[in-house]
Design a protein around this motif. Structure first.
Motif, PDB file in Angstrom:
ATOM      1  N   ARG A 188      35.239  47.175   4.237  1.00 43.05           N
ATOM      2  CA  ARG A 188      36.093  47.389   5.400  1.00 43.05           C
ATOM      3  C   ARG A 188      35.735  48.667   6.190  1.00 43.05           C
ATOM      4  O   ARG A 188      35.632  48.752   7.416  1.00 43.05           O
ATOM      5  CB  ARG A 188      37.496  47.297   4.971  1.00 43.05           C
ATOM      6  N   ALA A 193      33.049  42.131   6.791  1.00 40.85           N
ATOM      7  CA  ALA A 193      34.280  41.171   6.130  1.00 40.85           C
ATOM      8  C   ALA A 193      33.636  40.230   5.238  1.00 40.85           C
ATOM      9  O   ALA A 193      32.443  39.840   5.224  1.00 40.85           O
ATOM     10  CB  ALA A 193      34.464  40.263   7.278  1.00 40.85           C
ATOM     11  N   CYS A 194      34.217  40.306   3.966  1.00 39.08           N
ATOM     12  CA  CYS A 194      33.797  39.450   2.918  1.00 39.08           C
ATOM     13  C   CYS A 194      33.726  37.985   3.194  1.00 39.08           C
ATOM     14  O   CYS A 194      34.925  37.573   3.556  1.00 39.08           O
ATOM     15  CB  CYS A 194      34.420  39.881   1.581  1.00 39.08           C
ATOM     16  N   LYS A 195      32.799  37.427   2.998  1.00 34.76           N
ATOM     17  CA  LYS A 195      32.841  35.882   3.487  1.00 34.76           C
ATOM     18  C   LYS A 195      32.826  35.044   2.242  1.00 34.76           C
ATOM     19  O   LYS A 195      33.086  33.763   2.185  1.00 34.76           O
ATOM     20  CB  LYS A 195      31.666  35.597   4.399  1.00 34.76           C
ATOM     21  N   ALA A 215      29.111  39.802   2.233  1.00 39.52           N
ATOM     22  CA  ALA A 215      29.739  40.481   3.433  1.00 39.52           C
ATOM     23  C   ALA A 215      28.950  40.322   4.833  1.00 39.52           C
ATOM     24  O   ALA A 215      27.702  40.586   4.557  1.00 39.52           O
ATOM     25  CB  ALA A 215      30.214  41.645   3.075  1.00 39.52           C
ATOM     26  N   GLU A 221      37.934  38.001   9.492  1.00 34.54           N
ATOM     27  CA  GLU A 221      38.000  37.856   8.016  1.00 34.54           C
ATOM     28  C   GLU A 221      38.075  36.317   7.882  1.00 34.54           C
ATOM     29  O   GLU A 221      38.149  35.506   8.846  1.00 34.54           O
ATOM     30  CB  GLU A 221      39.490  38.349   7.606  1.00 34.54           C
ATOM     31  N   LEU A 223      37.553  34.349   3.632  1.00 37.29           N
ATOM     32  CA  LEU A 223      36.738  34.603   2.522  1.00 37.29           C
ATOM     33  C   LEU A 223      36.865  33.136   1.791  1.00 37.29           C
ATOM     34  O   LEU A 223      37.917  32.483   1.561  1.00 37.29           O
ATOM     35  CB  LEU A 223      37.307  35.676   1.714  1.00 37.29           C
TER      36      LEU A 223
END
Length: 256
Positions: A188, A193-195, A215, A221, A223
């Protein structure tokens, strides 16, 4: 050196054959090729025309696996320890990938797209996962630096990835589940953004031993947590166990 010739080895080195018929010179007292390195290379999506960077390459094995699978057009393997960077360069030459993998000896905290001659599409890393003052202190400097955050922590690795990537580029990591909070905070803080995320377990009765993340730089966002990967279907009773069908498929295809 002709492919198949045995390379000259130093007293503290050994030669092993690993996945994709790669031959790897390893330090006897260094980190050995393991499941985490293979799964990181398998977790990366194939982009055959793209450029990638590996942060903390060690012996060079992850970059070599990517080259063997033709996942990227070129990979720059970055390693701060000069001794390991030289070893990685020897492994690249040994396996005939000098056109698709280059080794750069540099601290990731000094790395940027300018260093690389331009932004890249993907960055990946199996970063040191232990705080500098925690855990067992190895008497071997190379192994100690590979496991502990002596040359930067996960925030430094995420920041380096952001400096190297094009907007919308991806950063892949393999990390410890008990340090997920540090990983997400670092992502962050670097505008990631973690996908996509995958937990890896030895067997269904065990807690996850590693987590793979993808990410995206500058993304919103959203995930997706993939079904867990169990390497074996049965608990460890001290006897040899076959890989699970899904793990076998990952090792066969190089994709997970």
């Amino acid at each position: 050196m002709c492919k198949g010739d045995r390379p000259p080895l130093r007293e503290d080195e050994q030669l092993v054959e690993v996945n994709e018929h790669l031959r790897l010179i390893e330090k006897k007292n260094g980190l050995r090729f393991g499941t985490d390195a293979f799964l990181l290379s398998a977790f990366c999506r194939t982009r055959s025309s793209a450029r990638a960077v590996e942060l903390g390459t060690g012996s060079g094995i992850v970059s070599l696996l990517l080259a063997a699978r033709r996942k990227y057009a070129h990979v720059t393997a970055v390693e701060v320890q000069a001794e390991l960077a030289a070893l990685a360069a020897r492994n690249v030459d040994l396996n005939g990938f000098s056109r698709t993998v280059s080794v750069l000896s540099l601290d990731v905290r000094e790395l940027s797209s300018r260093t690389l001659g331009g932004e890249v599409e993907a960055v990946l890393s199996n970063p040191p996962y232990m705080k500098e003052d925690s855990g067992y202190a190895s008497p071997h400097d190379v192994k100690q630096a590979a496991r502990h955050e002596q040359h930067g922590d996960i925030r430094d690795f995420a920041a380096a990835a952001a400096r190297c990537l094009k907007y919308g580029g991806v950063f892949y990591t393999v990390y410890r589940p008990d340090r997920l909070d540090s990983l997400f905070t670092a992502l962050r803080g670097a505008n990631f953004a973690c996908k996509r995320m995958l937990f890896v377990h030895d067997s269904p009765d065990k807690a996850p031993s590693m987590v793979l993340t993808e990410a995206k730089l500058g993304a919103a966002e959203g995930l997706t947590v993939l079904p867990p990967l169990f390497l074996h279907d049965t608990p460890n009773r001290g006897l040899p166990r076959p890989l699970s069908a899904r793990a076998e498929e990952v090792y066969r295809t190089g994709e997970c």
